[in-house]
Design an enzyme around this catalytic site. Sequence first.
Site, short mmCIF file in Angstrom:
data_model
loop_
_atom_site.label_atom_id
_atom_site.label_comp_id
_atom_site.label_asym_id
_atom_site.label_seq_id
_atom_site.Cartn_x
_atom_site.Cartn_y
_atom_site.Cartn_z
N LEU A 10 0.77 -1.44 0.07
CA LEU A 10 -0.16 0.10 0.14
C LEU A 10 0.87 1.10 -0.07
O LEU A 10 1.88 1.39 0.82
CB LEU A 10 -1.01 -0.07 1.27
CG LEU A 10 -1.99 1.04 1.16
CD1 LEU A 10 -3.10 0.59 2.49
CD2 LEU A 10 -1.72 2.47 1.81
N ASN A 91 4.17 7.35 2.06
CA ASN A 91 4.97 8.36 1.52
C ASN A 91 4.27 9.76 1.36
O ASN A 91 4.97 10.60 1.09
CB ASN A 91 5.21 7.73 0.04
CG ASN A 91 5.63 8.78 -0.82
OD1 ASN A 91 6.91 9.30 -1.16
ND2 ASN A 91 4.79 9.18 -1.81
N TYR A 156 6.67 21.50 8.82
CA TYR A 156 7.11 20.60 8.09
C TYR A 156 8.30 19.67 8.61
O TYR A 156 8.16 18.51 8.60
CB TYR A 156 7.57 20.87 6.38
CG TYR A 156 8.25 19.78 5.76
CD1 TYR A 156 7.12 18.75 5.06
CD2 TYR A 156 9.61 19.67 5.35
CE1 TYR A 156 7.81 17.84 4.19
CE2 TYR A 156 9.99 18.61 4.82
CZ TYR A 156 9.11 17.59 4.19
OH TYR A 156 9.83 16.59 3.46
N LYS A 160 8.16 15.70 10.30
CA LYS A 160 9.40 14.76 9.91
C LYS A 160 10.06 14.33 11.01
O LYS A 160 10.57 13.24 10.96
CB LYS A 160 10.02 15.37 8.63
CG LYS A 160 9.32 15.54 7.19
CD LYS A 160 8.54 14.24 6.77
CE LYS A 160 7.88 14.53 5.77
NZ LYS A 160 7.35 13.11 5.26
#
Length: 265
Positions: A10, A91, A156, A160
């Site tokens: 997936l 992703n 961001y 992460k």
Amino acid sequence: MFSYRGSTALITGASKGLGKVFAKTLASRGMNLVLVARSANALTALAGDLGDRYGVLCIPLSVDLGDPGTPVSIHQELNRRGIQVDLLINNAGLGLSGNFLSHDLKSEQLAIQVNVQTVAALAHLFGQGMADRGIGGIINVASNASFQPLPHMATYAATKAFVLSFSEALQFELAGTGVHVMAACPGPTATSFFDGILTNLTPSDMDSPESVVHRTLKAFDRRKAVAYPGRASVRAATWLSRMLPRALIVRLAAMASRKMGLHTQ
């Protein structure tokens, strides 16, 4: 080594960029695919192309990963179809450049939802089945921004950092279960991530998505907990945050983001 042929992956953010290259690469290894993104037409075309070319099952799921209910909906839909996920590749990601207060709150919260909440939810929902079966893999795409605060991409980089820390902890918890978890920390990559962002980066400053995917899967096959699929200079930059004072790291990161033109958004 993980057995790709006949297994199912997936992939989120599968319609373009790294996700699309992951899909092509894994299909060429004989993996069936569940392709997840918002772009229905692009997903359908990609699924048809890969299915015809490699003779694998490709299921496109056009969904909004910014919706908190989407991970459960995906899990329920695949259960309904009797599809078992053996490899999860988180992703999909969102990033805003410029000053934090220059963006509306909903946009910042959306990035947190996609980069953090959705990653954790999918890992929980599909990781449980993998652990019960005693086999599986999870690749969470983090970033070289994971290692330090990054002014002008504050949210961001923070999201992460979560992905990196979460992946390392989850890999430790699942050691011995047959499920391998890995964070991939690429640097700037020549994908659509920078579309609509004013930046001084040129393609020569970035790695190709093909090289990033190749190096990521090579590290996964070697059972690494963290992959650094970028050029050597990107890996070297991650060492600074471990050696220098935090206040200096923030100033250096701000200088780097300004040099890339990210402060002008």
